[in-house]
Write a protein that holds these residues in place. Structure first.
Motif, short mmCIF file in Angstrom:
data_model
loop_
_atom_site.label_atom_id
_atom_site.label_comp_id
_atom_site.label_asym_id
_atom_site.label_seq_id
_atom_site.Cartn_x
_atom_site.Cartn_y
_atom_site.Cartn_z
N ASP A 83 11.65 2.55 6.36
CA ASP A 83 12.18 2.11 4.91
C ASP A 83 11.05 2.66 3.74
O ASP A 83 11.28 2.22 2.58
N ALA A 84 10.06 3.09 4.23
CA ALA A 84 9.02 3.59 3.17
C ALA A 84 9.64 4.66 2.40
O ALA A 84 10.28 5.48 2.54
N TYR A 85 9.27 4.43 0.80
CA TYR A 85 9.55 5.56 -0.10
C TYR A 85 8.80 6.74 0.03
O TYR A 85 7.54 6.43 0.35
N ILE A 86 9.38 7.80 0.10
CA ILE A 86 8.69 9.27 0.32
C ILE A 86 9.08 10.05 -1.05
O ILE A 86 10.00 9.92 -1.41
N THR A 87 8.11 10.78 -1.30
CA THR A 87 8.07 11.81 -2.35
C THR A 87 7.18 12.94 -2.17
O THR A 87 6.05 12.63 -1.83
N SER B 44 -0.74 -7.16 4.66
CA SER B 44 -0.46 -5.91 4.05
C SER B 44 0.74 -5.13 4.71
O SER B 44 1.05 -5.24 5.94
N VAL B 45 1.45 -4.25 3.86
CA VAL B 45 2.63 -3.50 4.26
C VAL B 45 2.45 -2.01 3.81
O VAL B 45 1.88 -2.11 2.55
N VAL B 46 2.89 -1.10 4.25
CA VAL B 46 2.98 0.27 3.74
C VAL B 46 4.23 0.54 3.27
O VAL B 46 5.30 0.53 3.93
N VAL B 47 4.38 0.74 1.88
CA VAL B 47 5.74 0.92 1.17
C VAL B 47 6.17 2.17 0.71
O VAL B 47 7.37 2.41 0.31
N GLY B 48 5.20 3.05 0.84
CA GLY B 48 5.34 4.18 0.05
C GLY B 48 4.48 5.39 0.46
O GLY B 48 3.24 5.00 0.95
N ALA B 49 4.66 6.84 0.68
CA ALA B 49 3.86 7.75 0.86
C ALA B 49 4.14 8.94 0.00
O ALA B 49 5.44 9.20 -0.17
N ILE C 69 0.66 -1.08 0.11
CA ILE C 69 0.03 -0.22 0.12
C ILE C 69 0.65 1.18 0.10
O ILE C 69 1.86 1.35 0.71
N GLY C 70 0.48 2.22 -0.77
CA GLY C 70 0.99 3.63 -0.90
C GLY C 70 -0.16 4.52 -0.18
O GLY C 70 -1.19 4.46 -0.41
#
Length: 383
Positions: A51-55, A28-33, A6-7
């Motif tokens: 470790d989540a990708y952020i942008t 489920s896992v949160v991988v980005g935001a 999930i993003g």
């Protein structure tokens, strides 16, 4: 698919719900935001997944192949853009309420979901609260007879802190608080009665907040911050009496639902306390809640059956998790929807209809209270 990746779009206050999705040992896992604020994104990493990708560009998030689903938690006026872009990028979508700030926007989102074949779920977490599930179960049991009338009061204590110190106070971002705040209540009315609203008449006003202060004024820089009753106690610091505020701080809505059920809804943002009071009246009795006491009351009348001999009080059990235990349940339902096509308690069409009622009521208020027909949409089948 065994685990949903999930993003998140929108790392503000509501992003706290992501903690229920980030379960590396679960489903489920949160991988980005994505968010416009890098500061919020870094705080998100600390709280949810370091470790989540952020942008700061949500399109970069949507381009990632390691994301299966998107949770749209951004401000209301961005829901349509973010939900549609996510669906078009091939992602399943969880969208916080309201689904959009116009009926047309809701219809465009739903049509996009249909075309892409991706799941769309609306964040109506009140359907998952034990109090309202209890009330629905009581009414569905028939103990109060045929449902005829509904009365709902929503006292939004500290409404200024929640809605008038930031973007919520301007109609271009919300249409009105009958969508942002009222969409929950309107949906619960529809869900518990099993009927949708057909027409409304409403009155309201901006009777306390708003005013003549400059839009650039903030509480920390204000000369009367020590005596102002609405001085902000948190990070939302725009003046609650600034010129740009144009959404009503109190509303009274009369509704006629399918089957002739009548309902009334009051929302006020300058009350001293915070509570929601629901009353459902049938031909054999009524059901009423007290959310401050955590109780639901059933009152019966003469019906020539054993039901008339006693009234019943239900005590709500304490549940773990935010929003009275609703957030863990609704986030799990989204995962089950994506993984197993298990239908949740909410539907996109229900999200659309709460917006339709809120928009119709807002139109009625701003046109002197005239009766407005609610846009019925393509289907009136599912609540």
């Amino acid at each position: 698919m065994e685990k949903v990746r999930i993003g998140i779009i929108g790392a503000g206050l509501r992003s706290g719900i992501a903690k229920y999705w980030h379960d590396p040992d679960g489903k489920s896992v949160v991988v980005g935001a994505a968010d416009v604020s890098m500061e919020r994104l870094k705080e998100f990493q600390k709280k949810i997944n370091e470790d989540a990708y952020i942008t700061t560009d949500y399109q970069e998030l949507l381009a990632r192949k390691d994301i299966d689903a998107i949770a749209v938690l951004s401000p209301d006026h961005l829901h349509e853009e973010h939900a549609m872009a996510s669906l078009q990028a091939g992602k399943h979508v969880y969208c916080e309420k309201p689904l959009a700030i116009t009926v047309e926007g809701c219809d465009r989102i739903m049509e996009t979901a249909k075309k892409t074949g991706k799941h769309l779920m609306v964040g109506f977490n009140m359907r998952y609260m034990s109090m309202y599930q209890t009330m629905k179960g009581i009414i569905d049991s028939g103990v109060i007879g045929d449902l005829k009338a509904v009365w709902v009061r929503h006292f939004v204590g500290f409404g200024g802190y929640f809605y008038y110190h930031d973007w919520h106070g301007n109609s271009k971002n919300t249409t009105s608080l009958l969508l942002q705040k009222g969409s929950h209540d309107l949906d619960v009315i529809h869900w518990i009665t099993g009927k949708y609203t057909k027409k409304v008449s409403a009155f309201g006003g901006l009777d306390y907040f708003g005013g003549s202060q400059p839009n650039t004024l903030t509480c920390p820089t204000c000369d009367i911050k020590d005596t102002c009753p609405e001085a902000s106690l948190h990070t939302l610091t725009q003046c609650a009496f600034r010129e740009e505020i144009d959404v009503e701080d109190n509303n009274m809505v009369i509704m006629e639902l399918e089957g002739g059920i009548k309902a009334s809804y009051l929302q006020c943002h300058f009350t001293p306390d915070y509570q929601r009071n629901y009353t459902f009246i049938g031909t054999k009795g009524r059901v009423e809640n007290n959310d401050q006491e955590g109780k639901v009351y059933v009152r019966t009348r003469k019906s020539n059956s054993w039901h008339e001999h006693s009234d019943v009080t239900y005590d709500m059990k304490q549940e773990k998790g935010s929003h009275g235990g609703a957030d863990p349940k609704i986030t799990n339902d989204f995962v089950e929807l994506v993984l197993n096509n298990k239908q949740p308690l909410t539907t996109p069409f229900a999200g659309r209809m709460s917006v339709a009622v809120g928009c119709a009521a807002t139109e009625s208020i701003r046109s002197g209270g005239k009766v407005i027909d609610v846009s019925p949409g393509p289907s009136m089948t599912y609540v």
